[in-house]
Every structure is written in C-alpha cells, then in structure tokens.
Design a protein around this motif. Structure first.
Motif, PDB file in Angstrom:
ATOM      1  N   LEU A 251       0.817  -1.217   0.000  1.00  0.00           N
ATOM      2  CA  LEU A 251       0.000   0.000   0.000  1.00  0.00           C
ATOM      3  C   LEU A 251       0.851   1.267   0.000  1.00  0.00           C
ATOM      4  N   ILE A 252       1.980   1.229   0.689  1.00  0.00           N
ATOM      5  CA  ILE A 252       2.882   2.377   0.657  1.00  0.00           C
ATOM      6  C   ILE A 252       3.398   2.583  -0.769  1.00  0.00           C
ATOM      7  N   ALA A 253       3.781   1.493  -1.428  1.00  0.00           N
ATOM      8  CA  ALA A 253       4.255   1.590  -2.814  1.00  0.00           C
ATOM      9  C   ALA A 253       3.168   2.154  -3.726  1.00  0.00           C
ATOM     10  N   ALA A 254       1.943   1.689  -3.547  1.00  0.00           N
ATOM     11  CA  ALA A 254       0.827   2.188  -4.362  1.00  0.00           C
ATOM     12  C   ALA A 254       0.572   3.670  -4.064  1.00  0.00           C
ATOM     13  N   HIS A 255       0.656   4.047  -2.797  1.00  0.00           N
ATOM     14  CA  HIS A 255       0.434   5.431  -2.384  1.00  0.00           C
ATOM     15  C   HIS A 255       1.483   6.360  -3.015  1.00  0.00           C
ATOM     16  N   VAL A 256       2.738   5.962  -2.937  1.00  0.00           N
ATOM     17  CA  VAL A 256       3.820   6.768  -3.512  1.00  0.00           C
ATOM     18  C   VAL A 256       3.678   6.811  -5.033  1.00  0.00           C
ATOM     19  N   ALA A 257       3.388   5.672  -5.642  1.00  0.00           N
ATOM     20  CA  ALA A 257       3.208   5.638  -7.101  1.00  0.00           C
ATOM     21  C   ALA A 257       2.054   6.542  -7.524  1.00  0.00           C
ATOM     22  N   GLY A 258       0.962   6.506  -6.781  1.00  0.00           N
ATOM     23  CA  GLY A 258      -0.180   7.369  -7.087  1.00  0.00           C
ATOM     24  C   GLY A 258       0.184   8.841  -7.000  1.00  0.00           C
ATOM     25  N   ALA A 259       0.939   9.204  -5.961  1.00  0.00           N
ATOM     26  CA  ALA A 259       1.364  10.600  -5.818  1.00  0.00           C
ATOM     27  C   ALA A 259       2.256  11.015  -6.984  1.00  0.00           C
ATOM     28  N   LEU A 260       3.150  10.117  -7.404  1.00  0.00           N
ATOM     29  CA  LEU A 260       4.035  10.434  -8.528  1.00  0.00           C
ATOM     30  C   LEU A 260       3.276  10.534  -9.845  1.00  0.00           C
ATOM     31  N   VAL A 261       2.265   9.693 -10.046  1.00  0.00           N
ATOM     32  CA  VAL A 261       1.436   9.781 -11.250  1.00  0.00           C
ATOM     33  C   VAL A 261       0.720  11.127 -11.282  1.00  0.00           C
ATOM     34  N   HIS A 262       0.198  11.532 -10.133  1.00  0.00           N
ATOM     35  CA  HIS A 262      -0.463  12.840 -10.058  1.00  0.00           C
ATOM     36  C   HIS A 262       0.508  13.960 -10.409  1.00  0.00           C
ATOM     37  N   GLN A 263       1.697  13.887  -9.862  1.00  0.00           N
ATOM     38  CA  GLN A 263       2.680  14.946 -10.067  1.00  0.00           C
ATOM     39  C   GLN A 263       3.219  14.958 -11.504  1.00  0.00           C
ATOM     40  N   CYS A 264       3.590  13.800 -12.010  1.00  0.00           N
ATOM     41  CA  CYS A 264       4.299  13.735 -13.287  1.00  0.00           C
ATOM     42  C   CYS A 264       3.396  13.542 -14.498  1.00  0.00           C
ATOM     43  N   TYR A 265       2.287  12.843 -14.337  1.00  0.00           N
ATOM     44  CA  TYR A 265       1.431  12.548 -15.486  1.00  0.00           C
ATOM     45  C   TYR A 265       0.248  13.514 -15.573  1.00  0.00           C
ATOM     46  N   TRP A 266      -0.518  13.592 -14.468  1.00  0.00           N
ATOM     47  CA  TRP A 266      -1.686  14.466 -14.482  1.00  0.00           C
ATOM     48  C   TRP A 266      -1.350  15.913 -14.143  1.00  0.00           C
ATOM     49  N   LYS A 267      -0.147  16.156 -13.657  1.00  0.00           N
ATOM     50  CA  LYS A 267       0.309  17.510 -13.311  1.00  0.00           C
ATOM     51  C   LYS A 267      -0.652  18.214 -12.344  1.00  0.00           C
ATOM     52  N   SER A 268      -1.174  17.447 -11.400  1.00  0.00           N
ATOM     53  CA  SER A 268      -2.100  18.019 -10.407  1.00  0.00           C
ATOM     54  C   SER A 268      -1.299  18.533  -9.204  1.00  0.00           C
ATOM     55  N   ASN A 269      -1.985  19.126  -8.265  1.00  0.00           N
ATOM     56  CA  ASN A 269      -1.326  19.691  -7.084  1.00  0.00           C
ATOM     57  C   ASN A 269      -1.407  18.773  -5.870  1.00  0.00           C
ATOM     58  N   VAL A 270      -1.600  17.489  -6.091  1.00  0.00           N
ATOM     59  CA  VAL A 270      -1.794  16.560  -4.975  1.00  0.00           C
ATOM     60  C   VAL A 270      -0.590  16.547  -4.033  1.00  0.00           C
ATOM     61  N   LEU A 271       0.612  16.523  -4.568  1.00  0.00           N
ATOM     62  CA  LEU A 271       1.791  16.523  -3.681  1.00  0.00           C
ATOM     63  C   LEU A 271       1.888  17.813  -2.875  1.00  0.00           C
ATOM     64  N   ARG A 272       1.568  18.898  -3.491  1.00  0.00           N
ATOM     65  CA  ARG A 272       1.637  20.190  -2.808  1.00  0.00           C
ATOM     66  C   ARG A 272       0.653  20.250  -1.636  1.00  0.00           C
ATOM     67  N   ARG A 273      -0.509  19.616  -1.809  1.00  0.00           N
ATOM     68  CA  ARG A 273      -1.527  19.645  -0.751  1.00  0.00           C
ATOM     69  C   ARG A 273      -1.006  18.998   0.523  1.00  0.00           C
ATOM     70  N   MET A 274      -0.085  18.016   0.413  1.00  0.00           N
ATOM     71  CA  MET A 274       0.408  17.320   1.594  1.00  0.00           C
ATOM     72  C   MET A 274       1.838  17.753   1.965  1.00  0.00           C
ATOM     73  N   THR A 275       2.403  18.718   1.224  1.00  0.00           N
ATOM     74  CA  THR A 275       3.734  19.201   1.571  1.00  0.00           C
ATOM     75  C   THR A 275       3.675  20.665   1.995  1.00  0.00           C
ATOM     76  N   LEU A 276       3.574  21.552   1.050  1.00  0.00           N
ATOM     77  CA  LEU A 276       3.605  22.984   1.347  1.00  0.00           C
ATOM     78  C   LEU A 276       2.241  23.576   1.674  1.00  0.00           C
ATOM     79  N   GLY A 277       1.204  22.888   1.269  1.00  0.00           N
ATOM     80  CA  GLY A 277      -0.145  23.370   1.541  1.00  0.00           C
ATOM     81  C   GLY A 277      -0.724  24.211   0.446  1.00  0.00           C
TER      82      GLY A 277
END
Length: 166
Positions: free
Chosen positions: A140-166
């Motif tokens: 599940l951790i691997a899936a979670h990290v992979a999902g975050a990376l897909v959001h960041q690199c493929y969909w170019k969404s702000n999902v990582l930012r929501r849980m890092t810088l806000g």
C-alpha cells in the motif's frame, strides 16, 4: 449551504501525515530489536536488558504511531480533506480511496497486533503483524507513492503540494 472546497490539508494534518510516515518507515526499516527479542522468546531464551530495550524502542514507536493515528483521524473528521482531483479517471479515484482506507486500517492494525503480541503474548498476532500485515503495508505504501508520482508527473495536479507545502 454548501461548505467551501478545501484546497489543501491543514498544517497539523500535514505534520501528522509526515510524522506517522517517518515513524512507520523507522519501524519497517529497523525491526531488528523486536525480531531478536521475538526469536529469543520463541526459543525459550532470556533476552539481555539491551535486547529488551531495543525491542521496547520498536514497541514505543508503534504506540506513538497509534496515538498519532487517532489524532490524525480526528483531524480528518473535524477539518475535512481536499476534494478528489476531477480529471482523474473514476477507477483511479476508487483505487485511491481503497488505498487510503487500507493505510488507515493498517496504521491501527499494525500497532494493535504488535501490542497484542509483545505485551499480551498473543503469538498469532505477532506472526500476523510481522508477516501478513507488513507485506500489505509495504504494498500500500508503494501504491500510495506511485499514485502521488502519477499525479505529479502525469496528471500535473497539485496533490503533492496539498500534503507538503499546503
């Protein structure tokens, strides 16, 4: 009246997310003290005070994870969470919901099964904790990290930012 949309997680939610993540990684990557203690107990041998202290560190970190998880879940219910990304295909939104639910279940199940084994001597709980749940947690951790990376690199969404810088 509809609640305004939440754009990112609160500072306290982000802090708890990363604190729990670091503690989980600590216990996943450094379980040696508990493993040695468990092996000695299975053989009927008496662990040294240092070995007990080392096992205690693993147990205390697990208890800290459990307590922080309670706080984190409380904040989730009181502060809410950001909306799902609308551009994400429905199957991936479902997968994300299932992965998050699984992670929440495991951040409770892992410490509780560890407590049952270490403090109450329930050996099947220890085996379940160290074998089955640990493998599922890594997946599940691997899936979670992979999902975050897909959001960041493929969909170019702000999902990582929501849980890092806000």
């Amino acid at each position: 009246m509809q609640q305004p949309s939440i754009v990112s997680y609160s500072l306290s939610q982000r802090f708890l997310h990363w604190a729990v993540a670091l503690l989980i990684f600590f216990n996943l990557l450094f379980p040696d003290g508990m493993n040695i203690w468990h092996r000695l107990m299975r053989r009927g041998e008496v662990p040294t005070p240092e070995q007990i202290s080392s096992a205690n560190i693993h147990a205390y970190v697990g208890i800290a994870i459990l307590l922080l998880a309670v706080l984190r879940l409380g904040l989730r219910f009181t502060k809410g969470v950001p909306d799902e990304i609308a551009q994400e295909p429905a199957i991936f939104r479902l997968a994300a919901r299932l992965a998050h639910a699984g992670l929440y279940i495991l951040i409770f199940a892992m410490p509780l099964s560890g407590i049952a084994a270490y403090y109450f001597g329930i050996n099947p709980a220890g085996s379940f904790h160290a074998d089955v749940l640990k493998i599922i947690l890594w997946a599940l951790i691997a899936a979670h990290v992979a999902g975050a990376l897909v959001h960041q690199c493929y969909w170019k969404s702000n999902v990582l930012r929501r849980m890092t810088l806000g």
